[in-house]
Motif scaffolding. Structure first.
Motif, PDB file in Angstrom:
ATOM      1  N   GLY A 118      46.827   6.097  76.399  1.00  0.00           N
ATOM      2  CA  GLY A 118      47.809   7.087  76.763  1.00  0.00           C
ATOM      3  C   GLY A 118      49.214   6.621  76.984  1.00  0.00           C
TER       4      GLY A 118
ATOM      5  N   GLU B  70      56.755   8.332  74.473  1.00  0.00           N
ATOM      6  CA  GLU B  70      56.075   7.520  75.290  1.00  0.00           C
ATOM      7  C   GLU B  70      55.955   8.278  76.539  1.00  0.00           C
ATOM      8  N   THR B  71      54.689   8.088  77.303  1.00  0.00           N
ATOM      9  CA  THR B  71      54.394   8.878  78.185  1.00  0.00           C
ATOM     10  C   THR B  71      54.931   8.682  79.838  1.00  0.00           C
TER      11      THR B  71
ATOM     12  N   LYS C 218      51.758   9.316  73.371  1.00  0.00           N
ATOM     13  CA  LYS C 218      51.053  10.587  73.187  1.00  0.00           C
ATOM     14  C   LYS C 218      51.738  11.435  72.227  1.00  0.00           C
TER      15      LYS C 218
ATOM     16  N   THR D  48      51.705  15.415  70.250  1.00  0.00           N
ATOM     17  CA  THR D  48      51.210  16.848  70.496  1.00  0.00           C
ATOM     18  C   THR D  48      51.186  17.476  69.303  1.00  0.00           C
TER      19      THR D  48
ATOM     20  N   ASN E  81      59.505   7.860  79.174  1.00  0.00           N
ATOM     21  CA  ASN E  81      60.176   8.561  77.830  1.00  0.00           C
ATOM     22  C   ASN E  81      61.019   7.624  77.245  1.00  0.00           C
TER      23      ASN E  81
END
Lengths: 410, 398, 518
Positions: free
Chosen positions: A310, A322-323, A313, A315, A326
């Motif tokens: 993770g 980048e989770t 990510k 969508t 950001n």
């Protein structure tokens, strides 16, 4: 004092090899370190051996090959680390292992090891339970186990000009066995004795015996030595489908070392939010529902890997990010272009990652530092294609080491 | 539990099998298919309105080792727990399981003649009978009752301190191991806290472990209102049992759905976590005597699930001449009430054998662990002296 | 090799196989040849929907009537291939309520039982349903497994004397004196040649009808319509959920064992094997599906696939959905070939009726009086039903049966099942086994078990050549279904599998140039 406020010198986010390496480097420098990770990283999936740069031909000294590579690939993480520091980082990596279970390279060159489909794979350092593949060697036997569905001795043997034996496991009341079950069996002397007797019945004078990589977790070298003594043959391990026991051995070693040296080892918790103020990170929130804990440090190392854990990510509407912070991700092209038509093609998505300057600080496309107290390491970096280069562990070790070194210079 | 995956959703599972590698149960018995299969794997086959066909789900210890190893954030133990609840609701629970999860009810009765009860519990014939009639494993030593309850002792104890703190002792400490409670109280007082014992019931974890979420919730609601009283007075709460603590701090809201518990979660701490916080703020009494012994520290599963690191080691390292080493073995194998059940005893022992081997290899003077279940199991496996780390701390404070 | 028979059927879809069964039950010697494995065409790439016919009640009442009758018949003869889930037709606020009454009337006329249920009851039955539905009508839809169905038809045909030659492609049709004299065919796996003499030849090649007819210089006006579908990782609904509006894209969500299937689209195609799903179709299916079940937006997808519908164009129509889904039986006597019949069009669930009509025509032309019994006789596997509960039991090692290891962890397929099918079926192409067991149909779509499958095959069959290439081909085939749905967790899955196959196994295409060449 209502919230569990905890303060560190360095916080490492990610429990893969780059995070563990970063944490080690920080601890060695006397820092108070927190390493926090969602899971166990990908060591236990892929890392059976330590790759550096598999594209370097076997005949060439790895140092020479790296030197050339760095010149041609200035954007590559190795170029940012530099040859000298790559060497240092590998020394640091090796120093954590005892002589009992250690990693060695073959004459400063890449070597080949067999794979579960009987092909050969180039790698750099192998543990002393494995042996570099030698085409010259004859009289080899590959051993499989009935009920162990992640290893097929017949297949491997055919392709590697060896004989195969599939053994039944003594006293087995279960229908299938896993990597971990077999590993624990091999750690028991009684089990080994019975297996040895079984093997002896089938041997026809072979001197090289290949086992799946399940020869114990705590002390595989002793297991191997015991087998070698009793069978009067040389034993070597062959990697299998995940989970990887050799990878687990590396993970356990790092974990023991870090805890013994006083690092705070927080496995199983996800960083859900970064508290940012201007260009600095003031803290990270780690969730453990229903509460979140806040941890603060001067410096943060982002080592969250790519998609599996993770770190990155994607969508359904083409967004790739980048989770945690950001951070800008290079070349986030349209989703249709992330993957090519064939599975075995070279996919664009592997080139995407976090862009950094020479000190591993995240930068924008224009070159401005995005956050001043974050350093990025590991496979989440841009500029490499570890799958095709065969450079995963090398990138993780060298950038994990270097990111902290750079962070401490500031 | 990882974010956004509260429901028993199998989608995040990428089938990597890391969970199955760390699961203590599936590595010793083939009767349990491993977390990957038992949780997200089987979940795709389960239908709400059909009868359960997963009897092996009872073998899940609820140790959470799978949860913390999963790279994807699948709430495996939660999926297993819900399936276990459904299975047991349909199958029915034997009297034995009722007894084991309602042990807290006997405390009051027993407090009248604890030594007599203890003799009975040690009596071989009695244990043989319980083994045959109730299937409670006769080779297990049953927890002995203390001469008086902690609450009774506390009635005659005067607690003094500049600030106040509430202590959730848990029914095991109250009935069977009051010295742990006494040690906790004394350490808190040595740090200038006046200790309050709020009204409390069993935290409910034995019921939870036996898939009785409804029963656990009943107990939980009582505890929630009692603990909220302390919190509303501005007190923090500490616990010494990591199992009770994890239950209250995380499972009351996450699993039992008691949203009022969220407020408690913010203000309840493991005692060593609390002491570590004191240390950060400079108000910790670290005036320690020397203690030249060698100890091993074993981290209970629920401590790992609390996600607070290893605060006991951090604090105990401050004791002069004291050697404390972390033992890198996961799970003692008792699993709360699990290891007392005859049909599960062998599994429990097999799991514990790894720990036993590792402890014997290190040859310590003493073993320390925060969970009463782990202490029971390690004593049973090794015969060594096993204490709660707070007892050591109490002994060294000047 | 020369073969003589009464009826040669070309095409191994549901229709062809159904005809083989029907004729064989009537005692007529029959041979079926199929260039791939059974169900290579639309029969193996559809929604798996056991229509009640309600969907056609308003637009095509004849088709609707056929459907409900066949629905009942199939439930009797093939209950082991069917999950009698029932279905719901729901209306959303934007659909208005005008259609509702017309729909119920039309269903009544077609003798399709309907039942209006309240929204609360609908949400009780289907908790994932969009709570904003305005009405809900229950119909006797179901889910059907076309593979089980067709393979069981084959079994019954073989029990009664029928013979199947799979992987056998017709290469030439020799016509003499207004009759098909011989059909030449080639076995694609071993280069054997067949010279087949049959009294009658049936063209049941589905979307390939014109490919076959060109051997005799004929062509039928066909429209090929590609329909794409998406598989979710977990089952979102227990009943079939339909949107009540004029038939359009993405209207239906069918539950199927462990997954749900969203469908479908309708794009005009030129090729019978146009199986690529494009991103627009994926977005559309998700958008429309989410209107029925909101969690579609965030659920995980494991595969996208497409099938090509053969539609017979009796008149030129705009939207392919308007062309009748009814089937067409053409006696090429009208074209000067007296013993050639083409059967095309239709739906999966009317295959038996199509077969019946074809077989009736054959009997009429043969001048014999044998009647159909396929609607009366249950298929041979009728007692072999294995539902999700039964499959979950394979994890219970305490059950007395000595089990073998589970090869496919996601779909719980044991090695024993694999070996049994492998031995009994005598497959020309061992990989056809993938159509006969549920291996590789689950969450990771064969990520782990394709490797294991080959490992076991090698143990059973030492002569298997180049297993590494076979593995690579399997992975490429798999990739076609994966690539359109790569985001979120599915992308994580692929990273894992790439790490295995390209990393641990080192199966990549050549890696970047070795350094010394530069």
């Amino acid at each position: 004092m209502r919230k569990g406020l905890m303060y560190f010198d360095i916080i490492v986010i990610g429990m893969g090899l780059s995070g563990l390496m970063a944490a080690k480097t920080a601890v060695e420098s006397g820092m108070k370190v927190l390493i926090v990770g969602k899971g166990m990283g990908t060591l236990c999936l892929f890392s059976n051996t330590i790759d550096l740069l598999g594209t370097i031909p076997l005949s060439m000294e790895v140092e020479k090959g790296l030197y050339k590579w760095i010149i041609i690939h200035p954007e590559h993480p190795y170029s940012k680390v530099g040859l000298e520091n790559i060497k240092k980082s590998f020394l640091e990596f090796n120093s954590i292992f005892s002589s009992h279970y250690s990693f060695k390279n073959e004459n400063e060159r890449n070597c080949l090891i067999p794979t579960p489909v009987g092909t050969l794979r180039p790698t750099y350092m192998i543990p002393n339970t494995m042996v570099p593949w030698n085409h010259q060697e004859e009289k080899r036997v590959i051993l499989g186990f009935k009920g162990f569905k992640d290893f097929y001795a017949d297949w491997i043997a055919r392709r590697l000009n060896s004989r195969s034996i599939t053994l039944s496991i003594p006293d087995l009341i279960r229908n299938e066995v896993t990597q971990i079950y077999l590993s624990r069996c091999f750690e028991k002397r009684l089990f080994r004795e019975r297996i040895i007797n079984e093997i002896k019945k089938h041997l026809q004078g072979e001197k090289f015996l290949g086992f799946p990589a399940i020869l114990g977790i705590e002390d595989p070298y002793s297991v191997k030595s015991d087998l070698e003594q009793s069978l009067e043959a040389k034993i070597f391990e062959i990697p299998v489908l995940p989970p990887s026991i050799p990878g687990l051995r590396i993970f356990n070693r790092f974990k023991e070392w870090l805890i013994a040296k006083g690092a705070t080892f927080l496995m199983g918790y996800q960083v859900t939010k970064a508290i940012l103020k201007g260009k600095r990170c003031e803290g990270i929130e780690v969730s453990n529902a229903p509460i979140t804990n806040l941890y603060c440090a001067d410096r943060y190392i982002l080592a969250t890997g790519r998609f599996i854990g993770g770190g990155l990510k994607a969508t359904s509407n083409s967004s790739l990010f980048e989770t945690i912070f950001n951070l800008p991700v290079t070349k986030p092209k349209n989703q249709n272009e992330w993957f090519r038509k064939n599975f075995f093609d070279d996919h664009m998505i592997h080139e995407m990652g976090i862009l950094t300057n020479k000190s591993f600080q995240p930068i924008s496309n224009e070159g401005d530092i995005v956050l001043e107290n974050i350093w990025v390491c590991g496979t989440i970096l841009s500029g490499h294609k570890y799958l095709y280069e065969k450079s995963k562990e090398g990138i993780e070790i060298s950038t994990g080491y270097m990111a902290v070194k750079s962070a401490l210079e500031k | 539990m990882k974010q956004n995956h509260y429901k028993n959703d199998p989608d995040p599972c990428i089938r990597c099998s890391i969970c199955t590698m760390v699961c203590p149960v599936s590595r010793v018995t083939s009767l349990f298919p491993g977390p990957k299969q038992a949780g997200p794997g089987a979940q795709r086959f389960r239908k709400k309105r059909e009868l359960s066909v997963d009897p092996w789900i009872e073998l899940c210890l609820g140790c959470h080792l799978c949860d913390i190893s999963c790279p994807s954030g699948v709430n495996i133990s939660y999926i297993n727990l819900i399936a276990k609840e459904k299975f047991l609701e349909e199958k029915g629970r034997p009297l034995r399981d009722w007894i084991l999860s309602h042990f807290h009810l006997f405390g009051d009765l027993v407090s009248v003649f604890p030594s007599l009860v203890n003799r009975i519990l040690r009596n071989y014939a009695m244990k043989w009978l319980m083994d045959k009639a109730l299937r409670i494993e006769k080779d297990r030593e049953l927890p002995q009752y203390s001469n008086e309850k902690l609450t009774k002792w506390f009635k005659n104890h005067i607690s003094k301190g500049k600030r106040k703190i509430a202590y959730f002792y848990g029914c095991y400490t109250n009935n069977h191991e009051i010295d742990v409670g006494k040690a906790a109280i004394e350490v808190l007082e040595a740090n200038d806290f006046e200790v309050i014992l709020p009204k409390q019931e069993c935290c409910g974890i034995p019921m939870l472990g036996n898939g009785n979420l409804k029963g656990a919730k009943k107990l939980a609601l009582k505890n929630v209102s009692a603990l909220l009283e302390s919190i509303n007075l501005g007190l923090d709460i500490v616990f010494t049992s990591t199992s009770c603590g994890h239950m209250i701090k995380h499972d009351y809201d996450k699993i039992l759905g008691i949203s009022e518990a969220k407020e408690i979660s913010k203000h309840i701490f493991d005692i060593f976590e609390f002491l570590r916080n004191l240390k950060t703020f400079g108000t910790f009494n670290s005036n320690f005597k020397k203690l030249p012994i060698k100890a091993i520290y074993f981290a209970p599963c629920h401590l790992k699930a609390l996600g607070i690191g290893l605060p006991a080691i951090e604090i105990l390292r401050l004791i002069p001449d004291f050697k404390i080493e972390y033992i890198n073995v996961d799970c003692c194998g008792l699993g709360g009430t699990f290891g007392f059940k005859k049909e599960k005893y062998r599994i429990s022992q097999e799991i514990g054998n790894d720990l036993k081997k590792a402890i014997n290899y290190l040859n310590p003077d003493i073993v320390l662990t925060d969970c009463e279940g782990c202490r029971i199991q390690i004593r049973h496996l090794t015969g060594l002296k096993v204490l709660h780390p707070i007892q050591i701390l109490r002994d060294v404070i000047k | 090799m020369k073969i003589k028979t009464e009826v040669l059927i070309i095409g191994g879809g549901a229709t062809g196989t159904g005809i083989a069964r029907d004729l064989s039950l009537r005692g007529i010697p029959t041979i079926l040849i199929e260039k791939g494995d059974l169900l290579s065409g639309a029969s193996g790439r559809n929604h798996g929907l056991l229509h009640s016919g309600a969907r056609y009640a308003l637009t095509d009442p004849e088709a609707a009537k056929e459907c409900i009758i066949e629905n009942g018949i199939l439930k009797k003869i093939a209950p082991h291939c069917i999950e009698d889930t029932g279905g719901l037709f729901v209306g959303l606020p934007e659909d208005g309520s005008k259609l509702k009454d017309q729909f119920i009337k039309a269903c009544k006329k077609a003798e399709i039982p309907t039942q209006i249920i309240s929204r609360d009851e609908a949400l009780f039955l289907e908790p994932n349903l969009n709570p904003n539905i305005t009405f809900c009508i229950k119909v006797p839809d179901g889910a059907i497994d076309p593979f089980e169905l067709v393979f069981d038809n084959k079994r019954d045909a073989e029990i009664h004397g029928g013979t199947f030659f799979l992987h056998t492609e017709a290469t030439q049709i020799i016509v003499e004196k207004n009759k098909v004299k011989r059909v030449l065919a080639k076995d694609l796996t071993n280069e054997d040649h067949y010279d087949i003499e049959a009294s009658f030849v049936i063209n049941a090649t589905g979307a390939w009808v014109n490919h076959l007819l060109r051997y005799v210089g004929l062509k039928l006006p066909m429209a090929l319509s590609k329909g794409s579908l998406l598989l979710t990782n977990k089952r979102l609904n227990q009943m079939v959920i339909n949107r009540l509006r004029p038939p359009s894209d993405g209207d239906i969500i069918v539950p199927n064992k462990t997954v749900s299937i969203l469908g479908t689209t309708s794009l005009r195609s030129e090729e019978p094997n146009d199986f690529d799903v494009n991103p627009n179709e994926v977005s559309l299916l998700i958008e429309e599906g989410a209107k029925l079940i909101p969690s579609v937006k965030s659920t995980r997808f494991i595969r996208a696939y497409a099938g090509v519908r053969p539609l017979f164009m009796s008149e030129k129509k705009g939207d392919d959905r308007e062309i009748s889904r009814g089937f067409v039986l053409i006696d090429h006597e009208r074209d000067g070939i007296n013993n050639l019949i083409t059967i095309t069009g239709g739906k999966l669930i009317t295959y038996r009726l199509m077969a019946e009509k074809t077989a009736d025509l054959i009997c009429q032309k043969m001048g014999i009086n044998k009647t159909c019994s396929t609607h009366l006789r249950p298929l041979p596997g009728v007692n072999r039903k294995k539902d999700l509960k039964d499959r979950l039991k394979s994890l219970d090692t305490s059950l007395s049966k000595k089990r073998t290891e589970i090869l496919c962890d996601c779909e719980l397929v044991e090695r024993e099942e694999f070996e049994e099918v492998f031995k009994n079926e005598n497959l020309k192409d061992p990989l056809d086994i993938l159509h006969r067991i549920r291996l590789a149909k689950g969450t990771c779509q064969g990520g782990f078990c394709l490797y294991r499958l080959l490992g076991v095959l090698i143990e059973l069959n030492k002569e298997i050549e180049e297993p590494v290439n076979i593995l690579k081909n399997l992975l490429e085939e798999r990739w076609k279904g994966i690539r359109p749905i790569l985001w979120g967790t599915s992308l994580q899955e692929e990273e894992l599998l790439e790490g295995i196959y390209k990393g641990i196994f080192n199966l990549s295409s050549p890696s970047p140039l070795p350094v010394e060449d530069i």
